[in-house]
Enzyme design. Structure first.
Site, PDB file in Angstrom:
ATOM      1  NE  ARG A 247      -1.971  -4.462  -5.188  1.00  0.00           N
ATOM      2  CZ  ARG A 247      -2.059  -3.136  -5.094  1.00  0.00           C
ATOM      3  NH1 ARG A 247      -3.119  -2.498  -5.610  1.00  0.00           N
ATOM      4  NH2 ARG A 247      -1.109  -2.443  -4.503  1.00  0.00           N
ATOM      5  CD  GLU A 276      -2.453  -4.118 -12.319  1.00  0.00           C
ATOM      6  OE1 GLU A 276      -1.563  -3.284 -12.087  1.00  0.00           O
ATOM      7  OE2 GLU A 276      -3.482  -4.202 -11.660  1.00  0.00           O
ATOM      8  CG  HIS A 294      -3.124  -0.190 -10.639  1.00  0.00           C
ATOM      9  ND1 HIS A 294      -2.493  -1.358 -10.252  1.00  0.00           N
ATOM     10  CD2 HIS A 294      -3.417   0.460  -9.479  1.00  0.00           C
ATOM     11  CE1 HIS A 294      -2.402  -1.397  -8.934  1.00  0.00           C
ATOM     12  NE2 HIS A 294      -2.963  -0.307  -8.441  1.00  0.00           N
TER      13      HIS A 294
END
Ligand code: DGY
Length: 328
Positions: A247, A276, A294
């Site tokens: 993450r 993000e 991602h």
């Protein structure tokens, strides 16, 4: 509405999912699908929680305490599509009596593949090389042309040896003859560690000092926020690379930019970002960093498997059985 349809639990699905998953959702539930795939606003999430029996959210939905405070709350379960659930305030969900489930296991291999791919891409300058060929700048093979860093036989430091960390260790140790060192406050059994050829270290710092490649596999929690900060980046070898498929906010992105610009580390390869889908603009200008959007679990097979797992969790919950992947 037909009687059969009326009897089925209603599920709001916040994003487009692969067709086999949407088909199953439509078959098993009164599913409200997001045909245009727009990310839900907080108001839309609130409306879903007020009007449906279940929500099937993804990492793009911020289920904060505020959002979960809606009245009246009709939803009873948040069946998350994904293993990470740091976008859900699980404390607030629990306080409201919501069950939360996730989709572990099915994305372990893909995410581990992604970490290994990033390690190779950054070490062997794959993105630079691709850009070089496409730009027409390539004039031919040369003994000193675009030299990268050897991966095989090097030391890989893993921060976190959970499911995905172990899958990365297996690939790196058995596939690339890498020495594996790791730190995990909750390590797997000594037998599992031995099978991976992995060696525990007493601290994150010890791993950072020793590794040629550092790959992050911790969950995102308040404790792991900015785990990799300026001080810890300074402990890494100048020849070392940082890989993040976990993450974004585990890494202080501003500190990473500073370390990359000053060449205090050799490079980084990131699949996840602190804010993000925004990326710190300076990262876009650096050659010694690889950036992916991602993609850890982004294969057809795995995205279907994740969806079917979320369906299974919903099915079990509404059948009165404990869902296998219950988080709270
Ligand atoms: C996961 O499953 O956590 C992926 O990062 C997508 O959310």
């Amino acid at each position: 509405m037909s009687a059969a349809r009326a009897g089925r639990p209603s599920v709001v699905v916040t994003r487009r999912l692969p067709a086999p998953v949407e088909d199953r959702l439509a078959r098993d539930f009164d599913a409200r699908l997001n045909r245009d795939d727009h990310p839900f606003t907080a108001a839309e999430l609130g409306e879903a929680l007020r009007t449906a029996d279940a929500l099937l959210p993804t990492v793009t939905d911020r289920l904060t305490a505020d959002v979960l405070a809606v009245e009246p709350l009709r939803a009873r379960i948040l069946a998350n599509y994904g293993v990470g659930f740091n976008h859900i305030d699980v404390g607030a969900a629990k306080a409201r009596g919501l069950t939360v489930t996730n989709t572990p296991d099915v994305l372990t291999d893909d995410t581990a593949d992604d970490a290994v791919m990033l390690m190779l891409m950054v070490a062997r300058r794959a993105v630079e090389g691709d850009r070089h060929v496409r730009s027409g700048a390539w004039t031919g093979w040369g003994p000193t042309h675009m030299l990268g860093t050897k991966v095989s036989g090097k030391t890989l430091g893993l921060i976190g040896l959970g499911r995905i960390g172990r899958a990365v260790a297996r690939r790196a140790h058995h596939g690339f003859a890498m020495k594996i060192v790791f730190h995990d406050p909750y390590p797997p059994s000594p037998a599992v560690v031995a099978e991976l050829g992995a060696e525990p270290r007493g601290s994150v710092e010890a791993v950072l000092r020793e590794a040629d490649f550092v790959s992050l596999h911790s969950p995102a929690t308040p404790e792991t926020r900015h785990l990799i900060n300026a001080e810890r980046l300074a402990l890494m070898r100048p020849s070392a690379f940082l890989i993040n498929t976990a993450r974004g906010d585990i890494v202080d992105e501003a500190a990473l930019v500073a370390a990359l610009k000053a060449r205090r580390i050799a490079g980084a390869a990131l699949d996840v970002f602190e804010r993000e889908p925004q990326v710190t603009p300076e990262l876009l200008t650096l050659d010694n960093v690889v950036l992916l959007p991602h993609l850890g679990s982004a294969t057809q097979e795995t995205r279907v498997a994740m969806g079917l797992r979320a369906c299974d969790n919903l099915k079990a919950f509404f059948a009165g059985a404990p869902p296998g992947d219950r988080v709270v």
